[in-house]
Write a protein that holds these residues in place. Structure first.
Motif, PDB file in Angstrom:
ATOM      1  N   ARG A  69       0.226  -2.160   0.648  1.00 61.83           N
ATOM      2  CA  ARG A  69      -1.057  -2.534   1.234  1.00 61.83           C
ATOM      3  C   ARG A  69      -1.229  -1.753   2.525  1.00 61.83           C
ATOM      4  O   ARG A  69      -0.312  -1.669   3.350  1.00 61.83           O
ATOM      5  CB  ARG A  69      -1.119  -4.035   1.496  1.00 61.83           C
ATOM      6  CG  ARG A  69      -1.102  -4.867   0.226  1.00 61.83           C
ATOM      7  CD  ARG A  69      -2.312  -4.596  -0.656  1.00 61.83           C
ATOM      8  NE  ARG A  69      -2.248  -5.283  -1.941  1.00 61.83           N
ATOM      9  CZ  ARG A  69      -1.786  -4.742  -3.065  1.00 61.83           C
ATOM     10  NH1 ARG A  69      -1.336  -3.484  -3.057  1.00 61.83           N
ATOM     11  NH2 ARG A  69      -1.788  -5.425  -4.180  1.00 61.83           N
ATOM     12  N   PHE A  70      -2.404  -1.181   2.717  1.00 61.80           N
ATOM     13  CA  PHE A  70      -2.691  -0.358   3.886  1.00 61.80           C
ATOM     14  C   PHE A  70      -3.442  -1.176   4.934  1.00 61.80           C
ATOM     15  O   PHE A  70      -4.337  -1.962   4.599  1.00 61.80           O
ATOM     16  CB  PHE A  70      -3.506   0.870   3.487  1.00 61.80           C
ATOM     17  CG  PHE A  70      -2.754   1.816   2.585  1.00 61.80           C
ATOM     18  CD1 PHE A  70      -1.897   2.762   3.118  1.00 61.80           C
ATOM     19  CD2 PHE A  70      -2.882   1.740   1.209  1.00 61.80           C
ATOM     20  CE1 PHE A  70      -1.191   3.631   2.302  1.00 61.80           C
ATOM     21  CE2 PHE A  70      -2.187   2.606   0.379  1.00 61.80           C
ATOM     22  CZ  PHE A  70      -1.338   3.548   0.924  1.00 61.80           C
ATOM     23  N   LYS A  78       5.634   0.627   7.997  1.00 62.83           N
ATOM     24  CA  LYS A  78       5.756   2.044   8.348  1.00 62.83           C
ATOM     25  C   LYS A  78       4.385   2.682   8.465  1.00 62.83           C
ATOM     26  O   LYS A  78       3.411   2.226   7.846  1.00 62.83           O
ATOM     27  CB  LYS A  78       6.607   2.803   7.335  1.00 62.83           C
ATOM     28  CG  LYS A  78       6.101   2.810   5.912  1.00 62.83           C
ATOM     29  CD  LYS A  78       7.121   3.540   5.014  1.00 62.83           C
ATOM     30  CE  LYS A  78       6.787   3.439   3.548  1.00 62.83           C
ATOM     31  NZ  LYS A  78       7.808   4.083   2.699  1.00 62.83           N
ATOM     32  N   PRO A  79       4.270   3.743   9.262  1.00 62.94           N
ATOM     33  CA  PRO A  79       2.993   4.444   9.374  1.00 62.94           C
ATOM     34  C   PRO A  79       2.737   5.310   8.148  1.00 62.94           C
ATOM     35  O   PRO A  79       3.671   5.734   7.460  1.00 62.94           O
ATOM     36  CB  PRO A  79       3.173   5.311  10.628  1.00 62.94           C
ATOM     37  CG  PRO A  79       4.652   5.500  10.738  1.00 62.94           C
ATOM     38  CD  PRO A  79       5.299   4.295  10.150  1.00 62.94           C
ATOM     39  N   THR A  80       1.474   5.582   7.878  1.00 65.05           N
ATOM     40  CA  THR A  80       1.135   6.402   6.713  1.00 65.05           C
ATOM     41  C   THR A  80       1.444   7.873   6.939  1.00 65.05           C
ATOM     42  O   THR A  80       1.557   8.623   5.967  1.00 65.05           O
ATOM     43  CB  THR A  80      -0.348   6.264   6.332  1.00 65.05           C
ATOM     44  OG1 THR A  80      -1.161   6.711   7.418  1.00 65.05           O
ATOM     45  CG2 THR A  80      -0.688   4.819   5.994  1.00 65.05           C
ATOM     46  N   VAL A  81       1.549   8.282   8.180  1.00 66.53           N
ATOM     47  CA  VAL A  81       1.960   9.651   8.503  1.00 66.53           C
ATOM     48  C   VAL A  81       3.315   9.561   9.176  1.00 66.53           C
ATOM     49  O   VAL A  81       3.425   9.144  10.327  1.00 66.53           O
ATOM     50  CB  VAL A  81       0.946  10.363   9.416  1.00 66.53           C
ATOM     51  CG1 VAL A  81       1.437  11.763   9.762  1.00 66.53           C
ATOM     52  CG2 VAL A  81      -0.427  10.424   8.753  1.00 66.53           C
ATOM     53  N   SER A  82       4.362   9.919   8.439  1.00 64.20           N
ATOM     54  CA  SER A  82       5.712   9.815   8.977  1.00 64.20           C
ATOM     55  C   SER A  82       6.654  10.627   8.116  1.00 64.20           C
ATOM     56  O   SER A  82       6.321  10.995   6.987  1.00 64.20           O
ATOM     57  CB  SER A  82       6.196   8.354   9.018  1.00 64.20           C
ATOM     58  OG  SER A  82       6.342   7.843   7.707  1.00 64.20           O
ATOM     59  N   HIS A 107       4.965  -4.739  15.889  1.00 66.87           N
ATOM     60  CA  HIS A 107       5.186  -3.372  15.406  1.00 66.87           C
ATOM     61  C   HIS A 107       3.889  -2.819  14.813  1.00 66.87           C
ATOM     62  O   HIS A 107       3.458  -1.697  15.141  1.00 66.87           O
ATOM     63  CB  HIS A 107       6.309  -3.396  14.368  1.00 66.87           C
ATOM     64  CG  HIS A 107       6.669  -2.059  13.814  1.00 66.87           C
ATOM     65  ND1 HIS A 107       7.639  -1.892  12.854  1.00 66.87           N
ATOM     66  CD2 HIS A 107       6.199  -0.805  14.061  1.00 66.87           C
ATOM     67  CE1 HIS A 107       7.750  -0.616  12.549  1.00 66.87           C
ATOM     68  NE2 HIS A 107       6.879   0.066  13.265  1.00 66.87           N
ATOM     69  N   ILE A 108       3.265  -3.593  13.950  1.00 68.85           N
ATOM     70  CA  ILE A 108       1.998  -3.155  13.346  1.00 68.85           C
ATOM     71  C   ILE A 108       0.964  -2.894  14.440  1.00 68.85           C
ATOM     72  O   ILE A 108       0.263  -1.877  14.431  1.00 68.85           O
ATOM     73  CB  ILE A 108       1.480  -4.222  12.359  1.00 68.85           C
ATOM     74  CG1 ILE A 108       2.452  -4.387  11.191  1.00 68.85           C
ATOM     75  CG2 ILE A 108       0.086  -3.862  11.845  1.00 68.85           C
ATOM     76  CD1 ILE A 108       2.191  -5.616  10.340  1.00 68.85           C
ATOM     77  N   ARG A 132      -3.065   4.762  14.290  1.00 68.32           N
ATOM     78  CA  ARG A 132      -2.287   5.145  13.121  1.00 68.32           C
ATOM     79  C   ARG A 132      -2.434   4.072  12.051  1.00 68.32           C
ATOM     80  O   ARG A 132      -2.296   2.881  12.334  1.00 68.32           O
ATOM     81  CB  ARG A 132      -0.815   5.321  13.498  1.00 68.32           C
ATOM     82  CG  ARG A 132      -0.587   6.358  14.568  1.00 68.32           C
ATOM     83  CD  ARG A 132       0.823   6.324  15.112  1.00 68.32           C
ATOM     84  NE  ARG A 132       1.789   6.902  14.180  1.00 68.32           N
ATOM     85  CZ  ARG A 132       3.103   6.917  14.406  1.00 68.32           C
ATOM     86  NH1 ARG A 132       3.605   6.369  15.503  1.00 68.32           N
ATOM     87  NH2 ARG A 132       3.918   7.470  13.527  1.00 68.32           N
ATOM     88  N   SER A 133      -2.708   4.479  10.837  1.00 67.85           N
ATOM     89  CA  SER A 133      -2.752   3.538   9.722  1.00 67.85           C
ATOM     90  C   SER A 133      -1.334   3.117   9.368  1.00 67.85           C
ATOM     91  O   SER A 133      -0.376   3.868   9.569  1.00 67.85           O
ATOM     92  CB  SER A 133      -3.431   4.181   8.513  1.00 67.85           C
ATOM     93  OG  SER A 133      -4.775   4.500   8.795  1.00 67.85           O
ATOM     94  N   VAL A 134      -1.212   1.919   8.802  1.00 69.00           N
ATOM     95  CA  VAL A 134       0.086   1.305   8.543  1.00 69.00           C
ATOM     96  C   VAL A 134       0.194   0.927   7.078  1.00 69.00           C
ATOM     97  O   VAL A 134      -0.805   0.560   6.438  1.00 69.00           O
ATOM     98  CB  VAL A 134       0.272   0.048   9.430  1.00 69.00           C
ATOM     99  CG1 VAL A 134       1.558  -0.693   9.091  1.00 69.00           C
ATOM    100  CG2 VAL A 134       0.257   0.437  10.903  1.00 69.00           C
TER     101      VAL A 134
END
Length: 310
Positions: A109-110, A136-140, A160-161, A169-171
Motif C-alpha cells: 500500500r502506498f 520504506k520509501p518508494t525511492v530507495s 517513521h512514515i 517522499r512517498s512511502v
C-alpha cells in the motif's frame, strides 16, 4: 574496439563487487570498458558507444539530477538500460503497475506525501492481519530508510512514515513475510532475456532495529537453484515489463527479486532494472555471459534502434 562506460558513483567506490569481473570480461570480449561516475562533470559521454548503468547508487538521494543526467546521456550515446525503463524503475510505484495487470506482488500500500501518517497506517493494519510490517520509501536502494516493525509499534512506525512524508517522499507499507527469515530472497538474473543464474540473499531487516544503511545488497549471498515456479514468475514479470514499457526486444540485464508468499508461491518483491548487483561471484562464467551480450549488441549497433522511444 567498442567503448563502453560502466556508470558508477563516487559513493560506490570500493563497494561494487561486480566491477572488476565485468571489466575483465569485457576486455576478453573485445569491449573497451571504463568505470566512470555519472556526476563527474569532466566526462564526455558522447565519446562512448554506450553507457551501462551499473552502480550509480547515490541516485536515490538526488533522483531529479540523476534522471536529468540520464536524459542528457541518452541524447549523446546509448543508455542501458534505456531511459524509458529507468524513469519507470527508479520509483517503486512500478509495483502497482505490475500488480494491476496480474503479477503477484508482495502486498503493498502506498502512502503519498499529503496523507496523514497514523491514519494511513491504521488503514493498512485494518486491511492486513500482519504481526509485522515494513515501512520504506518508494525511492530507495540497499534498504536505506527501511525498517521492520511489530504490530504494537504503531507509534514509532507512524513517526517513521511522517518523517518520510515531510520530506515529500512517498512511502510503501508491506506485511513482513515470515518466509524471509527462513529462506531469504531469491534473485534471478537475466541477460538479454535469457536466464543466467540465481542467488539467495539472507534477511536484511533485523527485528527491532533499523536496516543497515548501505548502497548495495548486504547480508549473506549464496548461489541457489531457482525453482520452476520462480523462473515462471520471473519470465512473466519480464514479459509484462516489455508490454508496459513498449520494448521491442529483451533488456540487456534484469534482476527479479522474489519472496515466498503465505500460500507458498513466489511473489515479486522488486524488479531491478537500473543498478542491481548482478552477483557474478556466486555464478562462475556469468560475467563472461553478460560481457558477451554487451559485445554482441555493441557490435551490431542496434541497441538504440531495437528499444522503443523513451
Amino acid at each position: 574496439m567498442m567503448n563502453l562506460a560502466l556508470v558508477t558513483a563516487v559513493a560506490a567506490t570500493g563497494h561494487d563487487d561486480d566491477l572488476m569481473p565485468l571489466l575483465d570480461a569485457c576486455a576478453d570480449a573485445g569491449v573497451h570498458a571504463r568505470a566512470v561516475a555519472w556526476d563527474d562533470p569532466t566526462v564526455s559521454w558522447g565519446r562512448f558507444d554506450a553507457a551501462l548503468l551499473r552502480s550509480p547508487w547515490d541516485y536515490t538521494e538526488r533522483l531529479s539530477d540523476f534522471l536529468a543526467w540520464c536524459e542528457h546521456t541518452d541524447r549523446v550515446t546509448r543508455l542501458l538500460n534505456p531511459l524509458n525503463v529507468v524513469r519507470w524503475n527508479t520509483d517503486k510505484h512500478y509495483l502497482a503497475d505490475l500488480a494491476t495487470i496480474g503479477i503477484p506482488v508482495v502486498p503493498t500500500r502506498f502512502v503519498e506525501p499529503d496523507a496523514e501518517p497514523m491514519e494511513a497506517l491504521a488503514g493498512f493494519l485494518d486491511e492486513f492481519d500482519a504481526q509485522e510490517f515494513v515501512v520504506k520509501p518508494t525511492v530507495s536502494a540497499g534498504a536505506r530508510d527501511t525498517q521492520r516493525y511489530a504490530r504494537d509499534q504503531q507509534f514509532v512506525a507512524g513517526n517513521h512514515i511522517g518523517r518520510l512524508l515531510e520530506q515529500e517522499r512517498s512511502v510503501m507499507l508491506q506485511p513482513y513475510l515470515a518466509s524471509v527469515d527462513q529462506h531469504g530472497e531469491t534473485a534471478l538474473l537475466y541477460f538479454d532475456g535469457r536466464f543466467s543464474h540465481a542467488a539467495r540473499k539472507s534477511a536484511q531487516l533485523p527485528p527491532g532495529e533499523a536496516a543497515r544503511q548501505a548502497p548495495m545488497a548486504l547480508g549473506e549471498i549464496v548461489a541457489t537453484t531457482a525453482t520452476p515456479a520462480e523462473q515462471a514468475l520471473a519470465e512473466r514479470v519480464l514479459s509484462a515489463t516489455a508490454r508496459l514499457r513498449q520494448l521491442e526486444t529483451p533488456l540487456p540485464y534484469a534482476r527479479i527479486d522474489l519472496l515466498t508468499g503465505t500460500d507458498g508461491q513466489p511473489q515479486l518483491l522488486e524488479l531491478e532494472l537500473t543498478e542491481p548487483s548482478l552477483f557474478f561471484a556466486q555464478a562462475p562464467g556469468s560475467a563472461a555471459r553478460f560481457a558477451g551480450v554487451l559485445a554482441e549488441q555493441l557490435a551490431d549497433g542496434t541497441v538504440r534502434a531495437r528499444m522503443a522511444p523513451a
